[in-house]
Scaffold this motif. Structure first.
Motif, PDB file in Angstrom:
ATOM      1  N   THR A 306       0.829  -1.207   0.000  1.00 18.58           N
ATOM      2  CA  THR A 306       0.000   0.000   0.000  1.00 18.58           C
ATOM      3  C   THR A 306       0.861   1.254   0.000  1.00 18.58           C
ATOM      4  OG1 THR A 306      -1.818  -1.115   1.152  1.00 18.58           O
ATOM      5  CG2 THR A 306      -1.726   1.287   1.324  1.00 18.58           C
ATOM      6  N   TYR A 307       1.897   1.260   0.829  1.00 22.29           N
ATOM      7  CA  TYR A 307       2.801   2.422   0.889  1.00 22.29           C
ATOM      8  C   TYR A 307       3.532   2.606  -0.439  1.00 22.29           C
ATOM      9  CZ  TYR A 307       6.564   5.532   2.326  1.00 22.29           C
ATOM     10  OH  TYR A 307       7.441   6.575   2.411  1.00 22.29           O
ATOM     11  N   ILE A 308       4.024   1.518  -1.002  1.00 25.43           N
ATOM     12  CA  ILE A 308       4.739   1.601  -2.280  1.00 25.43           C
ATOM     13  C   ILE A 308       3.815   2.104  -3.382  1.00 25.43           C
ATOM     14  CG2 ILE A 308       5.875   0.214  -4.063  1.00 25.43           C
ATOM     15  CD1 ILE A 308       6.974  -1.549  -1.815  1.00 25.43           C
ATOM     16  N   LEU A 309       2.562   1.655  -3.351  1.00 26.25           N
ATOM     17  CA  LEU A 309       1.586   2.138  -4.327  1.00 26.25           C
ATOM     18  C   LEU A 309       1.391   3.648  -4.183  1.00 26.25           C
ATOM     19  CD1 LEU A 309      -0.590   1.648  -6.504  1.00 26.25           C
ATOM     20  CD2 LEU A 309      -2.204   1.191  -4.638  1.00 26.25           C
ATOM     21  N   ARG A 319       5.332  14.243  -8.376  1.00 25.99           N
ATOM     22  CA  ARG A 319       5.644  14.711  -7.038  1.00 25.99           C
ATOM     23  C   ARG A 319       6.960  14.109  -6.594  1.00 25.99           C
ATOM     24  NH1 ARG A 319       2.784  18.614  -4.478  1.00 25.99           N
ATOM     25  NH2 ARG A 319       3.049  17.483  -2.496  1.00 25.99           N
ATOM     26  N   PRO A 320       7.766  14.827  -5.788  1.00 21.39           N
ATOM     27  CA  PRO A 320       9.042  14.287  -5.326  1.00 21.39           C
ATOM     28  C   PRO A 320       8.843  13.106  -4.386  1.00 21.39           C
ATOM     29  CG  PRO A 320       8.531  16.328  -4.196  1.00 21.39           C
ATOM     30  CD  PRO A 320       7.513  16.180  -5.288  1.00 21.39           C
ATOM     31  N   LEU A 321       9.857  12.256  -4.318  1.00 21.08           N
ATOM     32  CA  LEU A 321       9.776  11.117  -3.409  1.00 21.08           C
ATOM     33  C   LEU A 321       9.720  11.614  -1.969  1.00 21.08           C
ATOM     34  CD1 LEU A 321      12.373   8.703  -5.047  1.00 21.08           C
ATOM     35  CD2 LEU A 321       9.884   8.610  -5.191  1.00 21.08           C
ATOM     36  N   PRO A 322       8.949  10.962  -1.122  1.00 18.93           N
ATOM     37  CA  PRO A 322       8.802  11.419   0.263  1.00 18.93           C
ATOM     38  C   PRO A 322      10.097  11.284   1.053  1.00 18.93           C
ATOM     39  CG  PRO A 322       7.747   9.283  -0.047  1.00 18.93           C
ATOM     40  CD  PRO A 322       8.145   9.755  -1.399  1.00 18.93           C
ATOM     41  N   GLU A 323      10.449  12.359   1.741  1.00 15.04           N
ATOM     42  CA  GLU A 323      11.660  12.369   2.552  1.00 15.04           C
ATOM     43  C   GLU A 323      11.351  12.643   4.018  1.00 15.04           C
ATOM     44  OE1 GLU A 323      14.486  11.432   1.506  1.00 15.04           O
ATOM     45  OE2 GLU A 323      14.039  11.347  -0.643  1.00 15.04           O
ATOM     46  N   THR A 324      10.361  13.471   4.288  1.00 13.42           N
ATOM     47  CA  THR A 324      10.002  13.792   5.668  1.00 13.42           C
ATOM     48  C   THR A 324       8.856  12.893   6.125  1.00 13.42           C
ATOM     49  OG1 THR A 324       8.353  15.457   5.031  1.00 13.42           O
ATOM     50  CG2 THR A 324      10.651  16.181   5.235  1.00 13.42           C
ATOM     51  N   LEU A 325       8.608  12.915   7.439  1.00  9.56           N
ATOM     52  CA  LEU A 325       7.548  12.070   7.987  1.00  9.56           C
ATOM     53  C   LEU A 325       6.183  12.484   7.444  1.00  9.56           C
ATOM     54  CD1 LEU A 325       6.646   9.845   9.899  1.00  9.56           C
ATOM     55  CD2 LEU A 325       6.562  11.544  11.744  1.00  9.56           C
ATOM     56  N   SER A 326       5.963  13.781   7.303  1.00  5.85           N
ATOM     57  CA  SER A 326       4.670  14.237   6.782  1.00  5.85           C
ATOM     58  C   SER A 326       4.476  13.790   5.342  1.00  5.85           C
ATOM     59  CB  SER A 326       4.568  15.759   6.892  1.00  5.85           C
ATOM     60  OG  SER A 326       5.598  16.387   6.145  1.00  5.85           O
ATOM     61  N   GLU A 327       5.531  13.819   4.547  1.00  5.36           N
ATOM     62  CA  GLU A 327       5.433  13.366   3.157  1.00  5.36           C
ATOM     63  C   GLU A 327       5.173  11.869   3.100  1.00  5.36           C
ATOM     64  OE1 GLU A 327       9.143  14.658   1.607  1.00  5.36           O
ATOM     65  OE2 GLU A 327       8.412  16.646   1.020  1.00  5.36           O
ATOM     66  N   ARG A 328       5.787  11.107   4.024  1.00 10.71           N
ATOM     67  CA  ARG A 328       5.545   9.663   4.056  1.00 10.71           C
ATOM     68  C   ARG A 328       4.113   9.366   4.472  1.00 10.71           C
ATOM     69  NH1 ARG A 328      10.841   9.788   6.852  1.00 10.71           N
ATOM     70  NH2 ARG A 328      12.434   9.277   5.314  1.00 10.71           N
ATOM     71  N   ALA A 329       3.595  10.173   5.399  1.00  8.33           N
ATOM     72  CA  ALA A 329       2.204   9.988   5.812  1.00  8.33           C
ATOM     73  C   ALA A 329       1.251  10.267   4.652  1.00  8.33           C
ATOM     74  CB  ALA A 329       1.887  10.903   6.995  1.00  8.33           C
ATOM     75  N   ILE A 330       1.577  11.280   3.845  1.00  4.63           N
ATOM     76  CA  ILE A 330       0.753  11.590   2.672  1.00  4.63           C
ATOM     77  C   ILE A 330       0.797  10.430   1.681  1.00  4.63           C
ATOM     78  CG2 ILE A 330       0.538  13.103   0.668  1.00  4.63           C
ATOM     79  CD1 ILE A 330       1.530  15.393   2.452  1.00  4.63           C
ATOM     80  N   ALA A 331       2.002   9.872   1.471  1.00  6.49           N
ATOM     81  CA  ALA A 331       2.139   8.733   0.555  1.00  6.49           C
ATOM     82  C   ALA A 331       1.334   7.538   1.059  1.00  6.49           C
ATOM     83  CB  ALA A 331       3.610   8.356   0.406  1.00  6.49           C
ATOM     84  N   ALA A 332       1.392   7.305   2.374  1.00  6.31           N
ATOM     85  CA  ALA A 332       0.624   6.195   2.949  1.00  6.31           C
ATOM     86  C   ALA A 332      -0.874   6.416   2.763  1.00  6.31           C
ATOM     87  CB  ALA A 332       0.965   6.040   4.431  1.00  6.31           C
ATOM     88  N   ALA A 333      -1.330   7.652   2.972  1.00  5.75           N
ATOM     89  CA  ALA A 333      -2.756   7.954   2.805  1.00  5.75           C
ATOM     90  C   ALA A 333      -3.185   7.780   1.356  1.00  5.75           C
ATOM     91  CB  ALA A 333      -3.036   9.387   3.273  1.00  5.75           C
ATOM     92  N   ILE A 334      -2.357   8.233   0.420  1.00  4.33           N
ATOM     93  CA  ILE A 334      -2.686   8.071  -0.999  1.00  4.33           C
ATOM     94  C   ILE A 334      -2.767   6.584  -1.350  1.00  4.33           C
ATOM     95  CG2 ILE A 334      -1.815   8.404  -3.344  1.00  4.33           C
ATOM     96  CD1 ILE A 334      -0.689  11.083  -2.438  1.00  4.33           C
ATOM     97  N   GLY A 335      -1.830   5.804  -0.830  1.00  2.00           N
ATOM     98  CA  GLY A 335      -1.857   4.367  -1.086  1.00  2.00           C
ATOM     99  C   GLY A 335      -3.082   3.700  -0.501  1.00  2.00           C
TER     100      GLY A 335
END
Length: 378
Positions: A306-309, A319-335
Motif C-alpha cells: 500500500t505504501y509503495i503504491l 511529485r518528489p519522493l517522500p523524505e520527511t515524515l509528513s510526506e511519508r504519511a501523505i504517501a501512505a494515505a494516498i496508497g
C-alpha cells in the motif's frame, strides 16, 4: 477461526500413506496416521488426524480431530472440534462442541454450545446451552437448555425432546414444518426463510442474518476508518524504519514483476510447507507456524504494498519522493485510498488488491534474503 483453519489443514494432510506417529509435548498429544487411536493416560489438549480417528483417552483441555471417520469415546474437558465424513461423539464434552460432517451423531451430553453442520444430524443427548444446527435431516430426542437455531428440510423429535429457549427455524417452507407443543410452545418459535440463516452467528439469540444498518453513512464511515488505520500503520513503519522502507520502495518500483513473482513463491512455499511437514509425522507441530507465517507475510505485504503504491502514484503525478515524515504519511494515505478504491471495482478489484499484497511480500523477501535466479557459482 484459527482453530477451524488448523482442523481443516489437519484433515487434508491425513493420508493413508502416513504411518502412525505419536508425539507428546508437555501434557499435549499430537498424532497422525492411517487408522489412529489416542489411548492411555489423560492429556491436556489433543490434535489427531487420520483416515479413521478414535480418541479413547480422556482430554482435560480441548480436542481437535479430523479424518474420514471420527469417534470421540472419552470425555473432553473443554471444547471439541471435529470434522469428518462420519463423526460420533459418545462421551461427554465439558465445553462447546463444533462438529462438521456428512453424518454426525451426538450420543453424550454437551455442556456448552453445540454448533453442527451435516447432511444428517442426530442429537440424542442433552445440550447444556444453545445449539446452532444446519442439516438436511435433524433428529432431536433430548433437551436443549438454551436457544436453538435449526436450518433444515425435516426434523424428527423424540418423546423427551425439549427446547427450553426460543426455536429459530429456517427452511424453504418454514410454516410446513410441524413442531410438537411438548418440544417448544408455538409462542417461542420464530420461523424464517432459509436464505436468512447465518451460520457464523452466535448460537445465543438466533442465527438470522441482520441487514446492514446506517445506509451510505455507515458504509462510508467504515471505509474511512479502514483507510485511517491502514495509513497509520504504514506511517508508523515508515517512521520506525525509513531507510529500510526506502530500499524496499526503490527496488520494487524498479522491478515490480520480480517482487510479484518472489511474493507469490514465498507465500506459496509457506502455505504449501504444511503438507511436507505433515509427512514427517513430528513435523505436524510446525503446521500452525507455517500458517501463521504465511498470514503474517501476507499482512506485512499488504501494508508495504500500500505504501509503495502511494509513492508510485505520487511519482506518476510528478511529485518528489517522500523524505520527511509528513510526506511519508501523505504517501501512505494516498496508497490507502487507492487500495480502497481498487477494491471497489467489481470482479477484478480484489485481484488487484491481492497483487499489491503479494508485491509487498515479495519486496520484503528480496530485501531480507536477496534471492536470485540464473546466477553463476564460482
Amino acid at each position: 477461526m484459527f482453530r477451524s483453519i488448523l482442523l481443516l489443514c489437519a484433515t487434508l494432510i491425513a493420508t493413508p500413506a502416513l504411518a502412525d506417529e505419536v508425539y507428546r509435548f508437555g501434557d499435549d498429544a499430537y498424532i497422525a496416521g492411517d487408522n489412529v487411536t489416542l489411548s492411555g493416560d489423560a492429556v491436556d489438549d489433543a490434535f489427531v488426524a487420520g483416515n479413521t480417528v478414535v480418541i479413547s483417552a480422556p482430554v482435560t483441555g480441548s480436542a481437535h480431530a479430523g479424518g474420514r471417520s471420527v469417534s470421540i469415546s472419552a470425555p473432553v474437558g473443554q471444547s471439541l472440534y471435529a470434522a469428518g465424513m462420519n463423526v460420533n461423539v459418545s462421551a461427554p464434552v465439558g465445553g462447546d462442541a463444533q462438529l462438521l460432517g456428512d453424518t454426525v451423531l451426538v450420543t453424550a451430553p454437551i455442556s456448552g454450545d453445540l454448533r453442527l453442520g451435516a447432511q444428517r444430524a442426530e442429537i440424542t443427548a442433552p445440550v447444556g446451552d444453545d445449539a446452532l444446527i444446519a442439516a438436511e435431516h435433524i433428529l432431536l430426542t433430548e433437551v436443549i437448555a438454551g436457544d436453538a437455531s435449526f436450518a433444515t428440510k425435516s426434523i424428527s423429535f423424540g418423546e423427551n425432546a425439549r427446547i427450553e429457549g426460543t426455536l429459530y427455524l429456517y427452511a424453504d417452507e418454514p410454516e410446513a414444518i410441524e413442531i410438537p407443543a411438548h418440544v417448544v410452545p408455538a409462542d417461542r418459535i420464530e420461523r424464517h426463510d432459509a436464505d436468512a440463516f447465518d451460520p457464523t452467528a452466535d448460537p445465543d439469540g438466533g442465527a438470522t442474518a441482520q441487514p446492514s444498518s446506517g445506509g451510505w453513512a455507515s458504509w462510508l464511515g467504515s471505509k474511512v476508518t479502514a483507510i485511517l488505520i491502514l495509513t497509520a500503520v504504514a506511517t508508523l513503519i515508515a517512521a520506525l524504519a525509513p531507510s529500510f522502507l526506502m530500499n524496499l520502495r526503490e527496488r520494487t518500483l524498479e522491478t515490480p514483476m520480480r517482487a510479484l513473482w518472489m511474493g507469490f513463491l514465498s507465500i506459496s512455499a509457506l502455505a504449501g510447507s504444511l503438507f511436507l511437514f505433515a509427512l514427517t509425522g513430528y513435523g505436524i507441530l510446525l503446521v500452525p507456524a507455517s500458517i501463521v507465517l504465511a498470514v503474517l507475510l501476507g499482512v506485512a505485504g499488504y501494508v508495504i504494498g500500500t505504501y509503495i503504491l502511494g509513492v508510485g502514484v505520487m511519482s506518476a503525478l510528478s511529485r518528489p519522493l517522500p523524505e520527511t515524515l509528513s510526506e511519508r504519511a501523505i504517501a501512505a494515505a494516498i496508497g490507502a485510498v487507492s487500495v480502497t478504491l481498487l477494491a471497489l471495482i467489481p470482479v477484478i478489484g480484489w485481484i488487484g488488491v491481492l497483487a499489491i499484497a503479494v508485491v509487498g511480500a515479495g519486496a520484503l523477501i528480496i530485501r531480507w534474503f536477496a534471492p536470485g535466479f540464473y546466477t553463476e557459482m564460482r
